[in-house]
Motif scaffolding. Sequence first.
Motif, PDB file in Angstrom:
ATOM      1  N   ALA A   5       0.830  -1.200   0.000  1.00  0.00           N
ATOM      2  CA  ALA A   5       0.000   0.000   0.000  1.00  0.00           C
ATOM      3  C   ALA A   5       0.861   1.245   0.000  1.00  0.00           C
ATOM      4  O   ALA A   5       2.057   1.200   0.305  1.00  0.00           O
ATOM      5  N   TRP A   6       0.227   2.331  -0.353  1.00  0.00           N
ATOM      6  CA  TRP A   6       0.843   3.646  -0.259  1.00  0.00           C
ATOM      7  C   TRP A   6       0.033   4.511   0.697  1.00  0.00           C
ATOM      8  O   TRP A   6      -1.206   4.545   0.620  1.00  0.00           O
ATOM      9  N   PHE A   7       0.739   5.179   1.567  1.00  0.00           N
ATOM     10  CA  PHE A   7       0.149   6.132   2.499  1.00  0.00           C
ATOM     11  C   PHE A   7       0.845   7.475   2.297  1.00  0.00           C
ATOM     12  O   PHE A   7       1.895   7.556   1.658  1.00  0.00           O
ATOM     13  N   ARG A   8       0.278   8.506   2.883  1.00  0.00           N
ATOM     14  CA  ARG A   8       0.947   9.795   2.848  1.00  0.00           C
ATOM     15  C   ARG A   8       0.725  10.510   4.170  1.00  0.00           C
ATOM     16  O   ARG A   8      -0.247  10.224   4.897  1.00  0.00           O
ATOM     17  N   GLN A   9       1.608  11.434   4.464  1.00  0.00           N
ATOM     18  CA  GLN A   9       1.512  12.152   5.730  1.00  0.00           C
ATOM     19  C   GLN A   9       2.158  13.518   5.609  1.00  0.00           C
ATOM     20  O   GLN A   9       3.190  13.684   4.954  1.00  0.00           O
ATOM     21  N   THR A  10       1.534  14.486   6.250  1.00  0.00           N
ATOM     22  CA  THR A  10       2.109  15.822   6.400  1.00  0.00           C
ATOM     23  C   THR A  10       2.293  16.082   7.887  1.00  0.00           C
ATOM     24  O   THR A  10       1.711  15.375   8.724  1.00  0.00           O
ATOM     25  N   PRO A  11       3.082  17.086   8.243  1.00  0.00           N
ATOM     26  CA  PRO A  11       3.274  17.386   9.677  1.00  0.00           C
ATOM     27  C   PRO A  11       1.965  17.721  10.394  1.00  0.00           C
ATOM     28  O   PRO A  11       1.855  17.543  11.607  1.00  0.00           O
TER      29      PRO A  11
ATOM     30  N   LYS B 252      -1.124  16.414   9.645  1.00  0.00           N
ATOM     31  CA  LYS B 252      -2.156  15.395   9.597  1.00  0.00           C
ATOM     32  C   LYS B 252      -1.622  14.023   9.960  1.00  0.00           C
ATOM     33  O   LYS B 252      -0.424  13.757   9.885  1.00  0.00           O
ATOM     34  N   GLU B 253      -2.550  13.144  10.311  1.00  0.00           N
ATOM     35  CA  GLU B 253      -2.182  11.763  10.563  1.00  0.00           C
ATOM     36  C   GLU B 253      -1.894  11.069   9.222  1.00  0.00           C
ATOM     37  O   GLU B 253      -2.325  11.525   8.173  1.00  0.00           O
ATOM     38  N   ARG B 254      -1.190   9.952   9.299  1.00  0.00           N
ATOM     39  CA  ARG B 254      -0.907   9.194   8.096  1.00  0.00           C
ATOM     40  C   ARG B 254      -2.215   8.677   7.507  1.00  0.00           C
ATOM     41  O   ARG B 254      -3.036   8.102   8.220  1.00  0.00           O
ATOM     42  N   GLU B 255      -2.394   8.887   6.210  1.00  0.00           N
ATOM     43  CA  GLU B 255      -3.629   8.446   5.572  1.00  0.00           C
ATOM     44  C   GLU B 255      -3.321   7.560   4.378  1.00  0.00           C
ATOM     45  O   GLU B 255      -2.324   7.749   3.685  1.00  0.00           O
ATOM     46  N   GLY B 256      -4.216   6.615   4.156  1.00  0.00           N
ATOM     47  CA  GLY B 256      -4.040   5.702   3.043  1.00  0.00           C
ATOM     48  C   GLY B 256      -4.355   6.361   1.720  1.00  0.00           C
ATOM     49  O   GLY B 256      -5.206   7.238   1.637  1.00  0.00           O
ATOM     50  N   VAL B 257      -3.635   5.928   0.685  1.00  0.00           N
ATOM     51  CA  VAL B 257      -3.870   6.404  -0.667  1.00  0.00           C
ATOM     52  C   VAL B 257      -4.380   5.257  -1.545  1.00  0.00           C
ATOM     53  O   VAL B 257      -5.392   5.390  -2.222  1.00  0.00           O
ATOM     54  N   ALA B 258      -3.678   4.132  -1.503  1.00  0.00           N
ATOM     55  CA  ALA B 258      -4.071   2.989  -2.325  1.00  0.00           C
ATOM     56  C   ALA B 258      -3.475   1.717  -1.748  1.00  0.00           C
ATOM     57  O   ALA B 258      -2.388   1.739  -1.183  1.00  0.00           O
ATOM     58  N   THR B 259      -4.205   0.626  -1.905  1.00  0.00           N
ATOM     59  CA  THR B 259      -3.766  -0.695  -1.441  1.00  0.00           C
ATOM     60  C   THR B 259      -3.991  -1.690  -2.557  1.00  0.00           C
ATOM     61  O   THR B 259      -5.001  -1.621  -3.265  1.00  0.00           O
ATOM     62  N   ILE B 260      -3.063  -2.621  -2.708  1.00  0.00           N
ATOM     63  CA  ILE B 260      -3.197  -3.660  -3.719  1.00  0.00           C
ATOM     64  C   ILE B 260      -2.732  -4.985  -3.139  1.00  0.00           C
ATOM     65  O   ILE B 260      -1.784  -5.047  -2.356  1.00  0.00           O
ATOM     66  N   CYS B 261      -3.445  -6.045  -3.522  1.00  0.00           N
ATOM     67  CA  CYS B 261      -3.082  -7.368  -3.060  1.00  0.00           C
ATOM     68  C   CYS B 261      -2.704  -8.238  -4.257  1.00  0.00           C
ATOM     69  O   CYS B 261      -3.141  -7.966  -5.378  1.00  0.00           O
ATOM     70  N   PRO B 262      -1.910  -9.278  -4.041  1.00  0.00           N
ATOM     71  CA  PRO B 262      -1.436 -10.125  -5.135  1.00  0.00           C
ATOM     72  C   PRO B 262      -2.560 -10.617  -6.037  1.00  0.00           C
ATOM     73  O   PRO B 262      -3.660 -10.875  -5.569  1.00  0.00           O
ATOM     74  N   GLY B 263      -2.260 -10.678  -7.296  1.00  0.00           N
ATOM     75  CA  GLY B 263      -3.260 -11.065  -8.281  1.00  0.00           C
ATOM     76  C   GLY B 263      -3.845  -9.851  -8.957  1.00  0.00           C
ATOM     77  O   GLY B 263      -4.417  -9.946 -10.031  1.00  0.00           O
ATOM     78  N   GLY B 264      -3.716  -8.700  -8.305  1.00  0.00           N
ATOM     79  CA  GLY B 264      -4.183  -7.452  -8.898  1.00  0.00           C
ATOM     80  C   GLY B 264      -5.657  -7.235  -8.871  1.00  0.00           C
ATOM     81  O   GLY B 264      -6.146  -6.175  -9.250  1.00  0.00           O
ATOM     82  N   SER B 265      -6.419  -8.225  -8.432  1.00  0.00           N
ATOM     83  CA  SER B 265      -7.875  -8.076  -8.468  1.00  0.00           C
ATOM     84  C   SER B 265      -8.395  -7.232  -7.326  1.00  0.00           C
ATOM     85  O   SER B 265      -9.508  -6.703  -7.413  1.00  0.00           O
ATOM     86  N   ARG B 266      -7.632  -7.161  -6.282  1.00  0.00           N
ATOM     87  CA  ARG B 266      -8.071  -6.363  -5.145  1.00  0.00           C
ATOM     88  C   ARG B 266      -7.239  -5.093  -5.071  1.00  0.00           C
ATOM     89  O   ARG B 266      -6.073  -5.119  -4.677  1.00  0.00           O
ATOM     90  N   ARG B 267      -7.846  -4.003  -5.484  1.00  0.00           N
ATOM     91  CA  ARG B 267      -7.221  -2.686  -5.401  1.00  0.00           C
ATOM     92  C   ARG B 267      -8.206  -1.752  -4.719  1.00  0.00           C
ATOM     93  O   ARG B 267      -9.399  -1.783  -5.016  1.00  0.00           O
ATOM     94  N   PHE B 268      -7.699  -0.938  -3.862  1.00  0.00           N
ATOM     95  CA  PHE B 268      -8.550  -0.023  -3.112  1.00  0.00           C
ATOM     96  C   PHE B 268      -7.934   1.360  -3.163  1.00  0.00           C
ATOM     97  O   PHE B 268      -6.726   1.514  -2.991  1.00  0.00           O
TER      98      PHE B 268
ATOM     99  N   PRO C 219      -3.195   2.294   9.050  1.00  0.00           N
ATOM    100  CA  PRO C 219      -1.742   2.070   9.119  1.00  0.00           C
ATOM    101  C   PRO C 219      -1.357   0.960  10.099  1.00  0.00           C
ATOM    102  O   PRO C 219      -0.336   0.286   9.911  1.00  0.00           O
ATOM    103  N   ARG C 220      -2.173   0.764  11.113  1.00  0.00           N
ATOM    104  CA  ARG C 220      -1.858  -0.258  12.109  1.00  0.00           C
ATOM    105  C   ARG C 220      -1.957  -1.668  11.537  1.00  0.00           C
ATOM    106  O   ARG C 220      -1.462  -2.619  12.156  1.00  0.00           O
ATOM    107  N   GLY C 221      -2.579  -1.778  10.366  1.00  0.00           N
ATOM    108  CA  GLY C 221      -2.724  -3.099   9.767  1.00  0.00           C
ATOM    109  C   GLY C 221      -1.547  -3.536   8.918  1.00  0.00           C
ATOM    110  O   GLY C 221      -1.549  -4.646   8.388  1.00  0.00           O
TER     111      GLY C 221
END
Length: 125
Positions: free
Chosen positions: A35-41, A43-59, A109-111
């Motif tokens: 996954a990719w997350f982003r953070q600024t001073p 704000k809290e870290r926030e998710g941008v995108a997640t992908i799992c093997p096989g490519g079928s699961r993208r969020f 992020p805790r996951g």
Amino acid sequence: QVHLVESGGGSVQSGGSLRLSCVASGVVRATDCMAWFRQTPEKEREGVATICPGGSRRFYADSMKGRVTISLDNYNNKADLEMKNLKPEDTARYYCAARWNGRSRYFDPRGFEYWGQGTQVTVAT
């Protein structure tokens, strides 16, 4: 242990594009989601995108949906984030994460067990 190294950050003008890459090394499992997350001073870290093997699961998070595409190269253990039409509010440090526990929400992020050092993205007006 999994070691993550991000690259591809930089400075762009508003409306520009960037491609971030994350290479994983170490004991990478075939089932590892990345996954990719982003953070600024401010704000809290926030998710941008997640992908799992096989490519079928993208969020994708609502904040960048339609402007980002995440891809996964299982052979090279690499996850890329293609970003387009960037806005000044996208300025942040972008982090790669790996090994989602499968129980938490996709953008909690805790996951995720492993993290890279991050790469800075700055979008000028």
